[in-house]
Motif scaffolding. Structure first.
Motif, PDB file in Angstrom:
ATOM      1  N   LYS A 211       0.841  -1.189   0.000  1.00 19.88           N
ATOM      2  CA  LYS A 211       0.000   0.000   0.000  1.00 19.88           C
ATOM      3  C   LYS A 211       0.870   1.231   0.000  1.00 19.88           C
ATOM      4  CE  LYS A 211      -4.279   1.760   1.357  1.00 19.88           C
ATOM      5  NZ  LYS A 211      -5.636   1.406   1.219  1.00 19.88           N
ATOM      6  N   PRO A 212       0.950   1.965  -1.085  1.00 20.69           N
ATOM      7  CA  PRO A 212       0.372   1.584  -2.372  1.00 20.69           C
ATOM      8  C   PRO A 212       1.254   0.625  -3.154  1.00 20.69           C
ATOM      9  CG  PRO A 212       1.465   3.706  -2.559  1.00 20.69           C
ATOM     10  CD  PRO A 212       1.619   3.271  -1.129  1.00 20.69           C
ATOM     11  N   THR A 213       0.637  -0.103  -4.090  1.00 18.92           N
ATOM     12  CA  THR A 213       1.395  -0.845  -5.086  1.00 18.92           C
ATOM     13  C   THR A 213       1.863   0.188  -6.113  1.00 18.92           C
ATOM     14  OG1 THR A 213       0.080  -2.851  -4.807  1.00 18.92           O
ATOM     15  CG2 THR A 213       1.267  -2.615  -6.892  1.00 18.92           C
ATOM     16  N   VAL A 214       3.166   0.245  -6.333  1.00 20.94           N
ATOM     17  CA  VAL A 214       3.682   1.249  -7.270  1.00 20.94           C
ATOM     18  C   VAL A 214       4.063   0.570  -8.582  1.00 20.94           C
ATOM     19  CG1 VAL A 214       5.386   3.077  -7.648  1.00 20.94           C
ATOM     20  CG2 VAL A 214       4.567   2.597  -5.321  1.00 20.94           C
ATOM     21  N   MET A 215       3.488   1.086  -9.656  1.00 19.16           N
ATOM     22  CA  MET A 215       3.771   0.524 -10.976  1.00 19.16           C
ATOM     23  C   MET A 215       4.362   1.612 -11.865  1.00 19.16           C
ATOM     24  SD  MET A 215       0.425  -1.701 -11.791  1.00 19.16           S
ATOM     25  CE  MET A 215      -0.603  -2.342 -10.477  1.00 19.16           C
TER      26      MET A 215
ATOM     27  N   ASP B 120      -4.312   2.838  -3.240  1.00 22.33           N
ATOM     28  CA  ASP B 120      -3.949   1.431  -3.379  1.00 22.33           C
ATOM     29  C   ASP B 120      -2.881   1.249  -4.453  1.00 22.33           C
ATOM     30  OD1 ASP B 120      -5.959   0.365  -1.536  1.00 22.33           O
ATOM     31  OD2 ASP B 120      -7.378   1.124  -3.012  1.00 22.33           O
ATOM     32  N   VAL B 121      -2.976   2.061  -5.491  1.00 24.27           N
ATOM     33  CA  VAL B 121      -2.060   1.910  -6.623  1.00 24.27           C
ATOM     34  C   VAL B 121      -1.563   3.277  -7.097  1.00 24.27           C
ATOM     35  CG1 VAL B 121      -1.831   1.097  -9.007  1.00 24.27           C
ATOM     36  CG2 VAL B 121      -3.305  -0.160  -7.441  1.00 24.27           C
ATOM     37  N   VAL B 122      -0.265   3.392  -7.298  1.00 17.26           N
ATOM     38  CA  VAL B 122       0.284   4.564  -7.983  1.00 17.26           C
ATOM     39  C   VAL B 122       0.807   4.087  -9.331  1.00 17.26           C
ATOM     40  CG1 VAL B 122       2.069   6.351  -8.002  1.00 17.26           C
ATOM     41  CG2 VAL B 122       0.922   5.762  -5.850  1.00 17.26           C
ATOM     42  N   LEU B 123       0.285   4.695 -10.389  1.00 16.18           N
ATOM     43  CA  LEU B 123       0.688   4.319 -11.749  1.00 16.18           C
ATOM     44  C   LEU B 123       1.495   5.461 -12.339  1.00 16.18           C
ATOM     45  CD1 LEU B 123      -2.354   2.941 -13.805  1.00 16.18           C
ATOM     46  CD2 LEU B 123      -0.131   1.862 -13.475  1.00 16.18           C
ATOM     47  N   ALA B 124       2.764   5.207 -12.628  1.00 15.45           N
ATOM     48  CA  ALA B 124       3.605   6.273 -13.167  1.00 15.45           C
ATOM     49  C   ALA B 124       3.824   6.096 -14.668  1.00 15.45           C
ATOM     50  CB  ALA B 124       4.939   6.294 -12.440  1.00 15.45           C
TER      51      ALA B 124
END
Ligand code: GDP
Length: 301
Positions: free
Chosen positions: A100-104, A184-188
């Motif tokens: 938390k967060p899952t970083v992508m 929950d998710v960070v999308l870069a």
């Protein structure tokens, strides 16, 4: 028509575009050298590559021997088995919720369909009740930032974006913001080309390092978006991005418009990185999970 059917049709339509489709090889009455030669040519035409083609032919011949198959239709069915077995390691679901967060971090060359795929992926995650934060780390292309903002509006998620900022620092801020806001998710999103002499891979490595600084053990996913329509070129992108960054997953786009679906077999043979999703169109719902058997059937029907 039921949605599942329609995306399979799109996939099939795309994969059938090649003049001598693979299925045509099996319309004769005999299993002979000529059949195998035609099959080899058709597989190569579909961008399966030399290594995967050799592997498939050897595996197929063994299956033909084992089953004592006598008609080309049966050989086609056995090829579906060979190809399914080869593609199976690519079939894996993207897992979120363990961090938390899952970083992508999402990478890929311009035009591959990166921004579109991020939009689709965001919707997919939002539908699974994941709170998503987008980071517009392609600070060089104004259009990329704007496009990502449009996706963020459409899918109603938060976005961190900064005009002309340093991509690494935008990403750093986004990961911290994602944690602070309980995402929950960070999308870069990242750049696919740089306006300067700077080497793209060096820039991306820097972003990756900075993500780890903002959150230990992150990024949890490094996803490469590749255009399936570019065939063997897609394979070389997979190799070079993997060498530089260590990829954890692939999104293979534009499979609705291609005759080069064999490239997935080449990827499976040479760099078996999970294919989390395939893109079969430009709309939000055109992102599908990858299924080895369905894909093999679509390619060989
Ligand atoms: P980026 O430069 O990598 O961010 O690429 P974009 O996301 O802007 O996509 C480039 C073009 O490819 C756009 O016209 C998209 O609509 C299109 N595109 C992206 N994914 C797909 C796909 O799966 N199928 C089709 N047919 N077009 C796609």
């Amino acid at each position: 028509p039921e949605p599942r059917r329609s995306w399979m049709d799109k996939l099939r339509q795309g994969l059938r575009k090649t003049g001598s489709s693979i299925a045509q090889v099996f319309t004769g009455t005999q299993i002979d050298d000529e059949l195998y030669e035609e099959l080899e040519a058709a597989l190569l035409m579909a961008d399966t590559g030399v290594k995967a083609t050799e592997f498939l032919l050897a595996d197929l011949k063994q299956r033909v021997k084992d089953t004592k198959a006598t008609d080309p239709g049966a050989v086609r069915a056995l090829l579906v088995e060979s190809l399914t077995a080869l593609l199976k390691p690519l079939e894996r679901a993207l897992v979120v919720g363990q961090h938390k967060p899952t970083v992508m971090m999402v990478v890929g060359v311009n035009g591959a369909g990166k921004t579109t795929s991020i939009g689709k992926l965001t919707r997919h995650l939002a539908e699974a009740d994941q709170k998503v934060l987008l980071a517009a780390a392609d600070t060089f292309r104004a259009a990329a930032r704007e496009q990502l903002s449009v996706w963020a509006d459409r899918t109603q998620v938060q976005i961190i974006s900064q005009e002309g900022g340093d991509p690494a620092s935008v990403t750093f801020d986004a990961v911290n913001a994602g944690r602070a806001r309980g995402c929950d998710v960070v999308l870069a999103d990242t750049a696919g080309r740089l306006p300067t002499q700077l080497h793209l891979m060096e820039e991306l490595k820097k972003i990756k390092r900075v993500i780890t600084k903002a959150q230990a053990e992150a990024p949890h996913e490094v996803l490469l978006v590749v255009d399936g329509n570019t065939g063997q070129n897609a394979l070389s992108q997979v190799k070079s991005f993997d060498d530089a960054l260590g990829l954890t997953g692939l999104i293979v786009t534009k499979l609705d418009g291609t005759a080069k679906g064999g490239v997935l077999a080449a990827i499976a043979r040479e760099r078996a990185i999970p294919v989390y999703f395939i893109g079969v169109g430009e709309k939000l719902e055109d992102l599908q999970t990858f299924n080895a058997r369905e894909f093999a059937q679509a390619l060989l029907e």
